[in-house]
Scaffold this motif. Structure first.
Motif, PDB file in Angstrom:
ATOM      1  N   GLU A 151       0.840  -1.191   0.000  1.00  0.00           N
ATOM      2  CA  GLU A 151       0.000   0.000   0.000  1.00  0.00           C
ATOM      3  C   GLU A 151       0.875   1.240   0.000  1.00  0.00           C
ATOM      4  N   GLU A 152       0.494   2.221  -0.797  1.00  0.00           N
ATOM      5  CA  GLU A 152       1.168   3.511  -0.770  1.00  0.00           C
ATOM      6  C   GLU A 152       0.560   4.346   0.354  1.00  0.00           C
ATOM      7  N   VAL A 153       1.362   4.615   1.360  1.00  0.00           N
ATOM      8  CA  VAL A 153       0.864   5.310   2.547  1.00  0.00           C
ATOM      9  C   VAL A 153       1.155   6.808   2.442  1.00  0.00           C
ATOM     10  N   LYS A 154       0.135   7.596   2.736  1.00  0.00           N
ATOM     11  CA  LYS A 154       0.266   9.050   2.781  1.00  0.00           C
ATOM     12  C   LYS A 154      -0.140   9.528   4.167  1.00  0.00           C
ATOM     13  N   ASN A 155       0.636  10.464   4.689  1.00  0.00           N
ATOM     14  CA  ASN A 155       0.333  11.053   6.001  1.00  0.00           C
ATOM     15  C   ASN A 155       0.285  10.021   7.123  1.00  0.00           C
ATOM     16  N   GLY A 156       0.990   8.920   6.940  1.00  0.00           N
ATOM     17  CA  GLY A 156       1.159   7.972   8.019  1.00  0.00           C
ATOM     18  C   GLY A 156       0.035   6.992   8.265  1.00  0.00           C
ATOM     19  N   LYS A 157      -1.072   7.112   7.545  1.00  0.00           N
ATOM     20  CA  LYS A 157      -2.224   6.241   7.797  1.00  0.00           C
ATOM     21  C   LYS A 157      -2.068   4.905   7.075  1.00  0.00           C
ATOM     22  N   ILE A 158      -2.062   3.833   7.826  1.00  0.00           N
ATOM     23  CA  ILE A 158      -1.884   2.485   7.268  1.00  0.00           C
ATOM     24  C   ILE A 158      -3.204   1.727   7.321  1.00  0.00           C
ATOM     25  N   ASN A 159      -3.562   1.110   6.196  1.00  0.00           N
ATOM     26  CA  ASN A 159      -4.801   0.335   6.131  1.00  0.00           C
ATOM     27  C   ASN A 159      -4.600  -0.839   5.176  1.00  0.00           C
ATOM     28  N   LEU A 160      -4.020  -1.905   5.707  1.00  0.00           N
ATOM     29  CA  LEU A 160      -3.755  -3.099   4.916  1.00  0.00           C
ATOM     30  C   LEU A 160      -4.937  -4.055   5.048  1.00  0.00           C
ATOM     31  N   VAL A 161      -5.509  -4.429   3.915  1.00  0.00           N
ATOM     32  CA  VAL A 161      -6.661  -5.335   3.922  1.00  0.00           C
ATOM     33  C   VAL A 161      -6.407  -6.447   2.917  1.00  0.00           C
ATOM     34  N   THR A 162      -6.535  -7.699   3.364  1.00  0.00           N
ATOM     35  CA  THR A 162      -6.303  -8.833   2.470  1.00  0.00           C
ATOM     36  C   THR A 162      -7.220  -9.992   2.825  1.00  0.00           C
ATOM     37  N   ASP A 163      -7.577 -10.761   1.819  1.00  0.00           N
ATOM     38  CA  ASP A 163      -8.347 -11.986   2.065  1.00  0.00           C
ATOM     39  C   ASP A 163      -7.489 -13.219   1.785  1.00  0.00           C
ATOM     40  N   GLN A 164      -6.173 -13.016   1.661  1.00  0.00           N
ATOM     41  CA  GLN A 164      -5.276 -14.127   1.339  1.00  0.00           C
ATOM     42  C   GLN A 164      -4.779 -14.881   2.573  1.00  0.00           C
ATOM     43  N   LEU A 165      -4.951 -14.291   3.747  1.00  0.00           N
ATOM     44  CA  LEU A 165      -4.471 -14.936   4.965  1.00  0.00           C
ATOM     45  C   LEU A 165      -5.588 -15.705   5.652  1.00  0.00           C
ATOM     46  N   VAL A 166      -5.279 -16.909   6.069  1.00  0.00           N
ATOM     47  CA  VAL A 166      -6.181 -17.674   6.926  1.00  0.00           C
ATOM     48  C   VAL A 166      -5.498 -17.741   8.285  1.00  0.00           C
ATOM     49  N   ILE A 167      -6.060 -17.077   9.266  1.00  0.00           N
ATOM     50  CA  ILE A 167      -5.399 -16.941  10.552  1.00  0.00           C
ATOM     51  C   ILE A 167      -5.546 -18.190  11.410  1.00  0.00           C
ATOM     52  N   PRO A 168      -4.568 -18.397  12.284  1.00  0.00           N
ATOM     53  CA  PRO A 168      -3.427 -17.546  12.577  1.00  0.00           C
ATOM     54  C   PRO A 168      -2.332 -17.632  11.518  1.00  0.00           C
ATOM     55  N   ALA A 169      -1.643 -16.509  11.351  1.00  0.00           N
ATOM     56  CA  ALA A 169      -0.570 -16.434  10.365  1.00  0.00           C
ATOM     57  C   ALA A 169       0.506 -15.484  10.879  1.00  0.00           C
ATOM     58  N   ARG A 170       1.756 -15.860  10.679  1.00  0.00           N
ATOM     59  CA  ARG A 170       2.845 -14.948  11.039  1.00  0.00           C
ATOM     60  C   ARG A 170       3.103 -14.028   9.853  1.00  0.00           C
ATOM     61  N   VAL A 171       3.199 -12.730  10.127  1.00  0.00           N
ATOM     62  CA  VAL A 171       3.415 -11.767   9.052  1.00  0.00           C
ATOM     63  C   VAL A 171       4.584 -10.851   9.393  1.00  0.00           C
ATOM     64  N   TRP A 172       5.162 -10.304   8.344  1.00  0.00           N
ATOM     65  CA  TRP A 172       6.192  -9.282   8.461  1.00  0.00           C
ATOM     66  C   TRP A 172       5.695  -8.061   7.707  1.00  0.00           C
ATOM     67  N   ILE A 173       5.880  -6.871   8.275  1.00  0.00           N
ATOM     68  CA  ILE A 173       5.393  -5.646   7.656  1.00  0.00           C
ATOM     69  C   ILE A 173       6.574  -4.719   7.427  1.00  0.00           C
ATOM     70  N   ASP A 174       6.887  -4.491   6.156  1.00  0.00           N
ATOM     71  CA  ASP A 174       7.980  -3.600   5.764  1.00  0.00           C
ATOM     72  C   ASP A 174       7.443  -2.175   5.764  1.00  0.00           C
ATOM     73  N   ILE A 175       7.968  -1.345   6.667  1.00  0.00           N
ATOM     74  CA  ILE A 175       7.513   0.039   6.796  1.00  0.00           C
ATOM     75  C   ILE A 175       8.384   0.937   5.917  1.00  0.00           C
ATOM     76  N   ALA A 176       8.064   0.944   4.629  1.00  0.00           N
ATOM     77  CA  ALA A 176       8.729   1.834   3.650  1.00  0.00           C
ATOM     78  C   ALA A 176      10.250   1.720   3.696  1.00  0.00           C
ATOM     79  N   GLY A 177      10.753   0.531   3.977  1.00  0.00           N
ATOM     80  CA  GLY A 177      12.195   0.323   4.005  1.00  0.00           C
ATOM     81  C   GLY A 177      12.879   0.832   5.266  1.00  0.00           C
ATOM     82  N   LEU A 178      12.135   1.460   6.168  1.00  0.00           N
ATOM     83  CA  LEU A 178      12.725   1.986   7.396  1.00  0.00           C
ATOM     84  C   LEU A 178      12.995   0.886   8.409  1.00  0.00           C
ATOM     85  N   THR A 179      12.049  -0.017   8.517  1.00  0.00           N
ATOM     86  CA  THR A 179      12.160  -1.138   9.444  1.00  0.00           C
ATOM     87  C   THR A 179      11.138  -2.199   9.051  1.00  0.00           C
TER      88      THR A 179
END
Length: 227
Positions: free
Chosen positions: A54-82
């Motif tokens: 997702e292209e984030v503007k003004n810091g607001k994050i809203n990731l929505v997916t139907d590909q995960l069947v929980i529980p699932a371990r995820v990693w979130i790349d914050i614009a290459g910062l961390t």
């Protein structure tokens, strides 16, 4: 450890009640403008893959997916910062927060499974990793010596034996936790992370695991690895 076993049971009820449908991961990282990527291990695919971005503007994050069947371990790349990680165990309770100028302080909250796992990892650190630190330092110090004496070799063997005992004790603790909680999803994460050095043991313990949801990301990916 009784507290952990009781939490296992409570979380099993929560996870089994909400293991399908769209997953939402929201939050705010102040000052962030850039691409945020949601990554996970997906059944039928090798390694960690990008589930969505997702292209984030003004810091607001809203990731929505139907590909995960929980529980699932995820990693979130914050614009290459961390990159932050968590165990998604609910469809809309995961929240990311922080400031872009302090990437090491960006955190993700809302996962009961992740909180419980972090408690267990804290126990591992205090019980096994902490005592290993001085032992590893002594081993490294001796290995760095160019001309080791006979006494050095004896002490190196002693320290290495001590290290093996702690490693073995940690693996046994994880094994006992899994055996005591075969119906809990957290056992799948322990199986993956703590027993990597023994595929045969992983396979044997996996046969004991009987979680309610065998369609989840974590169950399917672990099953594929142990085929």
């Amino acid at each position: 450890m009784k507290k952990i076993y009781l939490l296992f049971v409570v979380l099993a009820l929560v996870v089994s009640a909400c293991n399908s449908g769209k997953v939402k991961i929201r939050g705010e990282v102040k000052g962030l403008d850039g691409t945020v990527k949601l990554m996970a291990e997906m059944p039928g695919q090798q390694g960690v893959v990008v589930v969505m971005e997702e292209e984030v503007k003004n810091g607001k994050i809203n990731l929505v997916t139907d590909q995960l069947v929980i529980p699932a371990r995820v990693w979130i790349d914050i614009a290459g910062l961390t990159t932050v990680s968590t165990i998604v165990d609910s469809k809309d309770q995961i929240w990311i927060q922080g400031k872009a100028k302090y990437p090491d302080q960006i955190e993700v909250k809302g996962s009961g499974l992740d909180k419980l796992y972090n408690e267990q990892k804290k126990y591992f650190k205090e019980k096994f990793e902490g005592p290993l630190e001085p032992i590893d330092k002594n081993i490294q110090k001796l290995l760095n010596k160019t001309n080791r004496t006979a006494n050095d070799e004896v002490m190196l063997g002693v320290f290495q034996l001590q290290r093996q005992r702690y490693v073995r004790a940690r693996a046994n603790h994880a094994k006992h936790l899994i055996e005591a909680n075969p119906t809990q999803e957290l056992s799948l994460f322990l199986l993956q992370d703590e027993l990597q050095d023994s595929t045969e043991l992983q396979k044997r313990l996996f046969k004991l695991i009987d979680v309610p949801n065998k369609e989840s990301n974590v169950y399917k990916t672990v099953a594929e690895k142990l085929q």
